[in-house]
Design an enzyme around this catalytic site. Structure first.
Site, PDB file in Angstrom:
ATOM      1  N   HIS A   1     -20.491  14.985  27.671  1.00  0.00           N
ATOM      2  CA  HIS A   1     -21.328  16.145  28.024  1.00  0.00           C
ATOM      3  C   HIS A   1     -22.645  16.093  27.251  1.00  0.00           C
ATOM      4  O   HIS A   1     -22.619  16.122  26.013  1.00  0.00           O
ATOM      5  CB  HIS A   1     -20.600  17.455  27.710  1.00  0.00           C
ATOM      6  CG  HIS A   1     -19.364  17.661  28.545  1.00  0.00           C
ATOM      7  ND1 HIS A   1     -18.171  17.036  28.259  1.00  0.00           N
ATOM      8  CD2 HIS A   1     -19.154  18.410  29.671  1.00  0.00           C
ATOM      9  CE1 HIS A   1     -17.268  17.389  29.177  1.00  0.00           C
ATOM     10  NE2 HIS A   1     -17.831  18.221  30.040  1.00  0.00           N
TER      11      HIS A   1
ATOM     12  N   ASP B   1     -22.025  15.246  31.748  1.00  0.00           N
ATOM     13  CA  ASP B   1     -21.984  16.464  32.563  1.00  0.00           C
ATOM     14  C   ASP B   1     -22.791  17.611  31.930  1.00  0.00           C
ATOM     15  O   ASP B   1     -23.034  17.637  30.721  1.00  0.00           O
ATOM     16  CB  ASP B   1     -20.532  16.943  32.716  1.00  0.00           C
ATOM     17  CG  ASP B   1     -19.744  16.087  33.708  1.00  0.00           C
ATOM     18  OD1 ASP B   1     -20.231  14.982  34.045  1.00  0.00           O
ATOM     19  OD2 ASP B   1     -18.666  16.513  34.133  1.00  0.00           O
TER      20      ASP B   1
HETATM   21 ZN   LIG Z   1     -19.193  20.632  33.873  1.00  0.00          ZN
END
Ligand SMILES: [Zn+2]
Length: 267
Positions: free
Chosen positions: A225, A78
């Protein structure tokens, strides 16, 4: 597209149930703290559920994992793409012949078109993670949600064409009745995760990898992430953690595929 009827959405059913239960209780027992308070408390609990549980399907159906009887898992990244981190993540994935899904922030895709094109060329999937990644999105009305989702979709369509509607993962996994309204209208496939790597809190890549490898099961969608939603911040530990995770997954005989492939979505 037509607006969904109140009875066709989970939020609508929730509202109708709330009104019916409250009216029934007030009709039977009169207005009191109990007859008004209990349904309101239940409604507030459900609203909180949309914030606290990203995989919650109370407001809108949400995919959290794939079939448990396959040997496939999906790594998802992400908040990218990030020019300082994403290339190293891609290198690690390429080394192990793994493909992943990148829930990218629309405006970051626009800022780094070459990086975005490299992701697509390598066979990775681009998912929509909104245009700006606002942390205040649960205060948005339907119009604002539509704008965020639409612009995120357009950033992806500019790279891969309009062949398919990308998967959608709301920022921080937050859901609200207003978001659900827009998701129903746009027929979105909303994806959360079944295993959070906690790489947002754990800085040591070894600990991140250990956590994932200890807990992972076939069918899992893993949240990681490669980017940061705040400008100027990065996730430098990500590539190292990914390398260790991929090495461990190979030993376990688990194959890394995109979310669409894991969920057998026609794409
Ligand atoms: Zn996010």
């Amino acid at each position: 597209m037509n607006r969904p009827l109140l009875t066709q959405t989970r939020t609508g059913i929730l509202i109708l149930t709330f009104v019916a239960v409250t009216a029934g209780a007030v009709g039977a027992f009169g207005i009191s703290a109990l007859t008004l308070g209990i349904p309101t408390a239940v409604l507030l609990a459900l609203l909180t559920d949309g914030v606290a549980r990203p995989g919650s399907g109370v407001f809108y159906p949400t995919m959290t994992c794939g079939p448990r009887d396959s040997q496939k898992v999906a790594l998802t990244f992400d908040d990218g793409p990030d020019p300082e981190v994403t290339p190293a993540v891609m290198d690690a994935l390429a080394r192990y012949g793994a493909r992943a899904t990148f829930f990218s922030i629309g405006r970051s895709l626009n800022e780094h078109p070459q990086l975005a094109r490299r992701l697509v060329a390598a066979g990775h999937e681009l998912g929509n993670h909104s245009w700006r990644h606002s942390r205040l999105q649960n205060l948005f009305g339907a119009k604002e949600h539509t704008r965020e989702i639409e612009r995120g979709e357009q950033a992806i369509a500019a790279l891969i064409g309009c062949r398919v509607k990308p998967l959608y993962r709301p920022p921080i996994g937050l859901k609200s009745p207003q978001l659900a309204r827009v998701a129903y209208r746009r027929q979105l496939t909303v994806v959360a995760w079944s295993l959070h790597s906690r790489d947002t809190r754990i800085a040591d890549p070894k600990r991140v990898a250990r956590r994932v490898l200890e807990q992972i099961r076939p069918g899992d969608i893993v949240l990681m992430h490669d980017g940061h939603d705040l400008p100027g911040r990065h996730r430098p530990a990500c590539p190292k953690a990914v390398r260790m995770i991929l090495w461990g997954l190979r030993k376990k005989g688990l194959q890394c595929v995109t979310v669409s492939e894991l969920l057998n979505l026609a794409r």
